[in-house]
Design a protein around this motif. Structure first.
Motif, short mmCIF file in Angstrom:
data_model
loop_
_atom_site.label_atom_id
_atom_site.label_comp_id
_atom_site.label_asym_id
_atom_site.label_seq_id
_atom_site.Cartn_x
_atom_site.Cartn_y
_atom_site.Cartn_z
N MET A 55 0.74 -0.81 0.13
CA MET A 55 0.17 -0.41 0.09
C MET A 55 0.82 1.26 0.25
O MET A 55 1.67 1.49 -0.96
N GLY A 56 0.81 2.03 0.76
CA GLY A 56 2.30 3.33 0.87
C GLY A 56 1.38 4.57 2.23
O GLY A 56 -0.30 4.25 2.20
N GLY A 57 2.05 5.51 2.54
CA GLY A 57 0.88 6.47 3.21
C GLY A 57 2.00 7.45 2.58
O GLY A 57 3.24 7.87 1.72
N PHE A 58 1.17 9.00 3.05
CA PHE A 58 1.90 10.24 2.64
C PHE A 58 1.83 11.05 3.78
O PHE A 58 1.03 10.82 4.91
N PHE A 59 2.51 12.12 3.57
CA PHE A 59 2.28 13.30 4.63
C PHE A 59 2.78 14.86 3.67
O PHE A 59 3.63 14.94 3.27
N GLY A 60 2.09 16.08 4.55
CA GLY A 60 2.71 17.19 3.31
C GLY A 60 2.54 17.92 4.72
O GLY A 60 1.97 18.00 5.65
N VAL A 61 3.23 19.38 4.28
CA VAL A 61 3.67 20.30 5.21
C VAL A 61 3.43 21.86 4.84
O VAL A 61 4.19 21.59 3.17
N ALA A 62 2.96 22.63 4.94
CA ALA A 62 3.20 23.69 5.18
C ALA A 62 2.46 24.45 5.80
O ALA A 62 2.13 25.01 6.82
N LEU A 63 4.26 25.47 5.72
CA LEU A 63 4.08 26.14 6.91
C LEU A 63 4.89 27.31 6.87
O LEU A 63 5.16 28.09 5.76
N LYS A 64 4.75 28.32 8.04
CA LYS A 64 4.87 29.91 7.84
C LYS A 64 6.44 30.07 7.48
O LYS A 64 7.45 31.19 7.65
N LYS A 65 7.56 29.12 8.35
CA LYS A 65 8.62 28.71 8.77
C LYS A 65 8.76 27.94 7.57
O LYS A 65 8.45 26.98 7.09
N ASP A 66 10.20 27.11 8.44
CA ASP A 66 11.01 25.79 7.24
C ASP A 66 9.96 24.69 8.00
O ASP A 66 9.45 24.38 9.49
N CYS A 67 9.39 23.32 6.63
CA CYS A 67 8.67 22.72 7.62
C CYS A 67 9.34 20.94 7.43
O CYS A 67 8.70 20.24 7.34
N VAL A 68 10.68 21.27 7.19
CA VAL A 68 10.95 19.93 6.66
C VAL A 68 11.52 19.49 8.15
O VAL A 68 11.54 17.87 7.83
N THR A 69 11.17 19.53 8.78
CA THR A 69 11.45 19.24 10.37
C THR A 69 9.86 18.26 10.37
O THR A 69 10.21 16.54 10.67
N ASP A 70 9.05 19.17 10.44
CA ASP A 70 7.72 18.53 10.60
C ASP A 70 7.77 17.74 9.10
O ASP A 70 6.75 16.14 9.93
N LEU A 71 8.59 17.80 8.34
CA LEU A 71 7.84 16.82 7.30
C LEU A 71 8.66 15.43 7.30
O LEU A 71 7.88 13.75 7.49
N PHE A 72 9.74 15.49 7.66
CA PHE A 72 10.51 14.04 8.34
C PHE A 72 10.27 13.01 8.99
O PHE A 72 10.16 12.04 8.51
N TYR A 73 9.53 13.54 10.04
CA TYR A 73 8.63 13.20 11.00
C TYR A 73 7.35 12.72 11.49
O TYR A 73 6.84 11.52 10.82
N GLY A 74 6.13 13.19 10.36
CA GLY A 74 5.03 12.81 9.74
C GLY A 74 5.20 12.11 8.93
O GLY A 74 4.75 10.61 8.70
N ILE A 75 6.30 11.97 8.13
CA ILE A 75 6.69 10.62 6.60
C ILE A 75 6.94 9.58 7.53
O ILE A 75 6.27 8.08 7.57
N ASP A 76 8.07 9.70 8.49
CA ASP A 76 8.13 8.37 8.65
C ASP A 76 7.41 7.80 9.98
O ASP A 76 7.22 6.07 10.01
N TYR A 77 6.57 8.08 10.79
CA TYR A 77 5.42 8.06 11.07
C TYR A 77 4.05 6.97 10.33
O TYR A 77 3.32 6.52 10.96
N HIS A 78 4.76 6.57 9.02
CA HIS A 78 3.41 6.15 7.81
C HIS A 78 4.28 4.72 8.13
O HIS A 78 4.11 4.21 6.41
#
Length: 470
Positions: free
Chosen positions: A1-24
């Protein structure tokens, strides 16, 4: 199957993106990717994660990436996200789903759009690239996403990243989820509702079937209203979903407790095991529910060895799959020898691993092994989400025992009887499976009970793999 994660922030989003993907990471075991957009434009990384977890493979990439917009995925199949340059502008795209009319779409694109694609090593075309080509046939991205929803036979959920924001498009019948989280600095878009909790986001909304939203750090804009009809996959609760996630307001762990309780009620007075156990990991909550209802003690007669087998990756070679399944589980002889065990697994597909597990328990002294799958018998291959790696319905143990009784090309009206838990043919099939896999007893979760334990309107749940009904 698969999972996804996306982030739209007023500041840098990379850390949130990294851990959000990892949770999938529980949703896929082969490839993963991240794509971000910042001052320098798009930046992307894709890695093979078959033998190393997501965090290990992407730790260096995180330090090299910057941007306030990003998407990423864990995938069982195609490398993604892809970066696309087109008449609609540049964008990154990731998808979850299955395309049944794959050949027809490709032929049409070759004929009418003069498209060409990069061929993967297996001779196939990346399904995400195919979706991108369909989007680019339209005059704008929203029309393109609508086109994908309408033309794909199967299911297709899409995250598409532009320099301005993220388009989130749930598949036409909502077979897979899209959930939006919100915090002070912006929004995230997630397959799993638990993936953003520890990152400081709160639940904002779930997209409805076929809904298309545009996500920026400042707002959520609904570009296409949700449809009325939904067919969300029941296996999100039975197997795929992480225990802390919820879909359509129904928590996975809580549903599994209800499932186990219902199995125990059906069993009342028919079996007297000494302990109840779940096959790690997805069978555990079902077993706890059974134990709580039946008052039979819950125990762990084998333990999953997580230090070197932490992930669910299985080779495509069946003999290797069987060996690795055995390597992961270490028996606790004191809880097995001389005991009558009742074991709950999420499902039975081919049956080879559960047969070997049962034999394993007998070899370690078990007197009886009663099996209770947490879903009804699988009679049809999934047309929508690639639930199992079976290449043919004849790999399903149910279809093997049916063919032995009925011969090849069993008529639909006969197959319908095998999906009816009150029919004689159903009882014969269950007994054939029990005998073939050497269980002391076998009772599946009934479909009507499964629908009750999920608890949303039955017409909104996909049950195709159990009864062949669209």
């Amino acid at each position: 199957m698969g999972g996804f994660f996306g982030v739209a922030l007023k500041k840098d989003c990379v850390t949130d993106l990294f851990y959000g993907i990892d949770y999938h990471s529980h949703l896929g075991t082969r490839r993963a990717g991240m794509a971000v957009h910042g001052e320098d434009g798009f930046n992307r990384a894709i890695h093979n994660i078959e033998n190393s977890p997501f965090r290990t493979k992407f730790d260096r990439d995180v330090n090299d990436m910057e941007g306030n917009l990003g998407i990423g995925c864990i995938s069982d199949f195609e490398p993604q996200p892809l970066l696309i340059s087109s008449k609609l502008g540049s964008f990154a795209i990731t998808t979850v789903g299955k395309i049944n009319n794959y050949d027809e779409i490709i032929e049409d694109l070759y004929k009418n759009s003069h498209s060409h694609f990069q061929e993967m090593t297996n001779g196939q075309i990346n399904a995400t690239e195919l979706v991108a080509a369909l989007i680019c046939e339209a005059d704008d991205i929203v029309s393109g996403l609508r086109h994908v929803q309408e033309i794909v036979d199967g299911s297709m959920t899409v995250l598409l990243l532009t320099k301005d924001g993220i388009y989130a498009a749930r598949d036409q019948l909502g077979r897979t989820p899209i959930i939006i989280g919100q915090k002070e600095d912006g929004y995230c878009v997630s397959f799993e509702s638990h993936a953003f909790i520890n990152l400081g986001y709160k639940l904002y909304k779930e997209l409805g079937p076929g809904e298309i939203d545009f996500v920026t750090p400042e707002k959520i804009e609904v570009l296409k209203q949700p449809g009325d009809k939904m067919k969300i996959c029941s296996f999100l609760w039975v197997y795929y979903g992480y225990p802390t996630s919820s879909y359509e307001g129904v928590n996975v762990e809580e549903m599994r407790y209800r499932c186990g309780s219902m199995l125990a009620k059906r069993d009342a007075g028919t079996v007297q095991p000494d302990i109840v156990a779940g096959v790690p990991d997805s069978g555990i909550a079902h077993a706890i529910g059974y134990s709580n209802e039946s008052r039979i003690p819950y125990a762990r007669p084998f333990i999953k060895y997580t230090p070197t087998w932490p992930r669910s990756f299985m080779p495509t070679n069946q003999s290797q799959r069987n060996l690795i399944a055995k390597m992961k589980l270490i028996p606790v002889e004191a809880l097995i020898e001389g005991k009558k065990l009742l074991l709950i697994d999420d499902s039975i597909v081919r049956g080879t691993q559960l047969r070997d597990t049962t034999q394993y328990l007998y070899e370690n002294g078990a007197k009886e092994v009663h099996i209770r799958p947490a879903c009804p018998p699988l009679l049809y291959g999934c047309k929508y989400l690639n639930f199992s790696r079976s290449k043919s319905e004849m790999e399903l143990i149910t279809r093997q025992v049916i063919e032995k009784r009925e011969g090849p090309n069993c008529p639909q009206e006969i197959l319908d009887q095998y999906s009816d838990p009150t029919s004689e043919k159903y009882a014969q099939m269950i007994e054939d499976i029990r005998e073939r896999l050497n269980f002391t007893s076998l009772r599946y979760h009934r479909l009507d009970d499964l629908l009750e334990t999920i608890g949303i309107e039955p017409c909104k749940i996909c049950t195709y793999c159990f009864n062949g009904k669209e």
